[in-house]
Design a protein around this motif. Structure first.
Motif, PDB file in Angstrom:
ATOM      1  N   LEU A  31      10.349   5.508   0.913  1.00  0.00           N
ATOM      2  CA  LEU A  31       9.285   4.709   1.809  1.00  0.00           C
ATOM      3  C   LEU A  31       9.156   3.396   1.338  1.00  0.00           C
ATOM      4  O   LEU A  31       9.017   2.773   2.448  1.00  0.00           O
ATOM      5  CB  LEU A  31       7.933   5.595   1.461  1.00  0.00           C
ATOM      6  CG  LEU A  31       6.944   5.096   2.418  1.00  0.00           C
ATOM      7  CD1 LEU A  31       7.214   5.517   3.696  1.00  0.00           C
ATOM      8  CD2 LEU A  31       5.683   5.620   1.747  1.00  0.00           C
ATOM      9  N   GLY A  32       9.257   2.840   0.234  1.00  0.00           N
ATOM     10  CA  GLY A  32       9.197   1.559   0.205  1.00  0.00           C
ATOM     11  C   GLY A  32      10.213   0.854   0.696  1.00  0.00           C
ATOM     12  O   GLY A  32      10.055  -0.195   1.336  1.00  0.00           O
ATOM     13  N   VAL A  87       8.506   4.483  13.434  1.00  0.00           N
ATOM     14  CA  VAL A  87       7.523   5.679  13.058  1.00  0.00           C
ATOM     15  C   VAL A  87       8.051   6.558  11.982  1.00  0.00           C
ATOM     16  O   VAL A  87       9.109   7.095  11.958  1.00  0.00           O
ATOM     17  CB  VAL A  87       7.460   6.570  14.496  1.00  0.00           C
ATOM     18  CG1 VAL A  87       6.720   7.704  14.091  1.00  0.00           C
ATOM     19  CG2 VAL A  87       6.880   5.744  15.446  1.00  0.00           C
ATOM     20  N   TRP A  88       7.124   6.548  10.876  1.00  0.00           N
ATOM     21  CA  TRP A  88       7.690   7.280   9.827  1.00  0.00           C
ATOM     22  C   TRP A  88       7.180   8.871   9.881  1.00  0.00           C
ATOM     23  O   TRP A  88       7.934  10.013   9.839  1.00  0.00           O
ATOM     24  CB  TRP A  88       6.711   6.651   8.552  1.00  0.00           C
ATOM     25  CG  TRP A  88       7.047   7.741   7.209  1.00  0.00           C
ATOM     26  CD1 TRP A  88       8.174   8.178   6.774  1.00  0.00           C
ATOM     27  CD2 TRP A  88       6.085   8.182   6.387  1.00  0.00           C
ATOM     28  NE1 TRP A  88       7.787   8.882   5.557  1.00  0.00           N
ATOM     29  CE2 TRP A  88       6.651   9.021   5.425  1.00  0.00           C
ATOM     30  CE3 TRP A  88       4.440   8.017   6.493  1.00  0.00           C
ATOM     31  CZ2 TRP A  88       5.707   9.850   4.467  1.00  0.00           C
ATOM     32  CZ3 TRP A  88       3.726   8.785   5.727  1.00  0.00           C
ATOM     33  CH2 TRP A  88       4.343   9.440   4.421  1.00  0.00           C
ATOM     34  N   ALA A 109       2.129   3.278   6.860  1.00  0.00           N
ATOM     35  CA  ALA A 109       2.079   4.211   5.479  1.00  0.00           C
ATOM     36  C   ALA A 109       2.260   3.585   4.419  1.00  0.00           C
ATOM     37  O   ALA A 109       1.379   4.000   3.433  1.00  0.00           O
ATOM     38  CB  ALA A 109       3.302   5.153   5.751  1.00  0.00           C
ATOM     39  N   SER A 110       2.930   2.536   3.989  1.00  0.00           N
ATOM     40  CA  SER A 110       2.988   2.005   2.698  1.00  0.00           C
ATOM     41  C   SER A 110       1.793   1.424   2.326  1.00  0.00           C
ATOM     42  O   SER A 110       1.462   1.438   1.315  1.00  0.00           O
ATOM     43  CB  SER A 110       4.325   1.050   2.823  1.00  0.00           C
ATOM     44  OG  SER A 110       4.548   0.393   1.615  1.00  0.00           O
ATOM     45  N   GLN A 111       1.255   0.616   3.162  1.00  0.00           N
ATOM     46  CA  GLN A 111      -0.356  -0.033   3.016  1.00  0.00           C
ATOM     47  C   GLN A 111      -1.041   0.864   2.609  1.00  0.00           C
ATOM     48  O   GLN A 111      -1.977   0.724   1.934  1.00  0.00           O
ATOM     49  CB  GLN A 111      -0.408  -1.060   4.265  1.00  0.00           C
ATOM     50  CG  GLN A 111       0.203  -2.250   4.636  1.00  0.00           C
ATOM     51  CD  GLN A 111       0.192  -2.758   5.792  1.00  0.00           C
ATOM     52  OE1 GLN A 111      -0.435  -2.418   6.492  1.00  0.00           O
ATOM     53  NE2 GLN A 111       0.848  -3.899   5.931  1.00  0.00           N
ATOM     54  N   ALA A 129      -0.662  12.797  -0.555  1.00  0.00           N
ATOM     55  CA  ALA A 129       0.343  13.325  -1.632  1.00  0.00           C
ATOM     56  C   ALA A 129       1.253  12.287  -2.229  1.00  0.00           C
ATOM     57  O   ALA A 129       1.728  12.148  -3.105  1.00  0.00           O
ATOM     58  CB  ALA A 129       1.175  14.325  -0.794  1.00  0.00           C
ATOM     59  N   TYR A 130       1.645  11.396  -1.351  1.00  0.00           N
ATOM     60  CA  TYR A 130       2.576  10.044  -1.707  1.00  0.00           C
ATOM     61  C   TYR A 130       1.671   9.103  -2.319  1.00  0.00           C
ATOM     62  O   TYR A 130       2.419   8.743  -3.493  1.00  0.00           O
ATOM     63  CB  TYR A 130       3.004   9.297  -0.430  1.00  0.00           C
ATOM     64  CG  TYR A 130       4.233   9.907   0.175  1.00  0.00           C
ATOM     65  CD1 TYR A 130       5.467   8.905  -0.055  1.00  0.00           C
ATOM     66  CD2 TYR A 130       4.392  10.970   0.711  1.00  0.00           C
ATOM     67  CE1 TYR A 130       6.969   9.452   0.348  1.00  0.00           C
ATOM     68  CE2 TYR A 130       5.687  11.462   1.159  1.00  0.00           C
ATOM     69  CZ  TYR A 130       6.855  10.760   1.077  1.00  0.00           C
ATOM     70  OH  TYR A 130       8.161  11.068   1.284  1.00  0.00           O
ATOM     71  N   ALA A 131       0.366   8.950  -2.230  1.00  0.00           N
ATOM     72  CA  ALA A 131      -0.192   8.093  -3.144  1.00  0.00           C
ATOM     73  C   ALA A 131      -0.482   8.758  -4.455  1.00  0.00           C
ATOM     74  O   ALA A 131      -0.303   8.078  -5.684  1.00  0.00           O
ATOM     75  CB  ALA A 131      -1.647   8.072  -2.615  1.00  0.00           C
ATOM     76  N   THR A 132      -0.487   9.997  -4.979  1.00  0.00           N
ATOM     77  CA  THR A 132      -0.579  10.903  -5.880  1.00  0.00           C
ATOM     78  C   THR A 132       0.773  10.648  -6.568  1.00  0.00           C
ATOM     79  O   THR A 132       0.931  10.158  -7.867  1.00  0.00           O
ATOM     80  CB  THR A 132      -0.962  12.213  -5.774  1.00  0.00           C
ATOM     81  OG1 THR A 132      -2.275  12.326  -5.055  1.00  0.00           O
ATOM     82  CG2 THR A 132      -0.916  13.194  -7.062  1.00  0.00           C
ATOM     83  N   MET A 133       1.768  10.879  -5.833  1.00  0.00           N
ATOM     84  CA  MET A 133       3.169  10.839  -6.402  1.00  0.00           C
ATOM     85  C   MET A 133       3.612   9.338  -6.853  1.00  0.00           C
ATOM     86  O   MET A 133       4.088   9.293  -7.806  1.00  0.00           O
ATOM     87  CB  MET A 133       4.563  11.154  -5.354  1.00  0.00           C
ATOM     88  CG  MET A 133       4.346  12.735  -5.066  1.00  0.00           C
ATOM     89  SD  MET A 133       5.814  13.154  -4.052  1.00  0.00           S
ATOM     90  CE  MET A 133       5.343  12.515  -2.468  1.00  0.00           C
TER      91      MET A 133
END
Length: 147
Positions: free
Chosen positions: A51-52, A62-63, A80-82, A116-120
């Motif tokens: 993602l980064g 668009v993600w 999304a990254s922000q 979920a991505y923030a947790t990962m």
């Protein structure tokens, strides 16, 4: 239109999915071990690293997209990254993400993916608990007397 709209001639790219195969091993203690024999991509170490990368290379692409009212809600790689970074900071600030996994109660959609991505991204496990889909409500009927 002149062209025949068929899947064989549609302008889609090959998503290069891995073959669907799962190996199942039942252990003596009753546990079941599931493994995927197909090799994983070596392009990125983690999903958050991918993602980064795409947030830097294709910021406005668009993600994810989901239906929203009459249209679509979209999130680009950069957005999304922000948002994931902000959510990860919020989780840290609240002390929510520690050595225990985080249970994520959200419907399957963009918000669920972001948390979920923030947790990962914090190096912690997150488990999904998606609410059941409710069938449409029936219109109430006035009971009729039985004769």
């Amino acid at each position: 239109m002149d062209a025949d709209p068929s899947l064989a001639t549609a302008p889609f790219r090959d998503p290069r999915y891995a073959p669907r195969r799962l190996e199942v091993a039942e252990r003596n203690d009753g546990s079941v071990l599931l493994t995927k024999p197909a090799p994983s991509s070596r392009d990125f170490e983690t999903a958050t690293a991918a993602l980064g990368h795409w947030a830097a290379v294709a910021r406005d692409r668009v993600w994810l997209a989901e239906r929203s009212g009459e249209g679509w809600r979209t999130v680009t790689f950069a957005e999304a990254s922000q948002q994931i970074a902000a959510l990860a900071g919020g989780l840290r600030g609240l002390g929510v993400v520690d050595d225990r996994p985080l249970l994520i109660l959200a419907r399957n959609g963009i918000d669920h993916a972001l948390i979920a991505y923030a947790t990962m991204g914090q190096g912690h496990a997150g488990g999904a608990c998606v609410p059941a889909i409710r069938p449409p409500r029936r219109q109430s009927r006035t009971p009729r007397p039985c004769l």
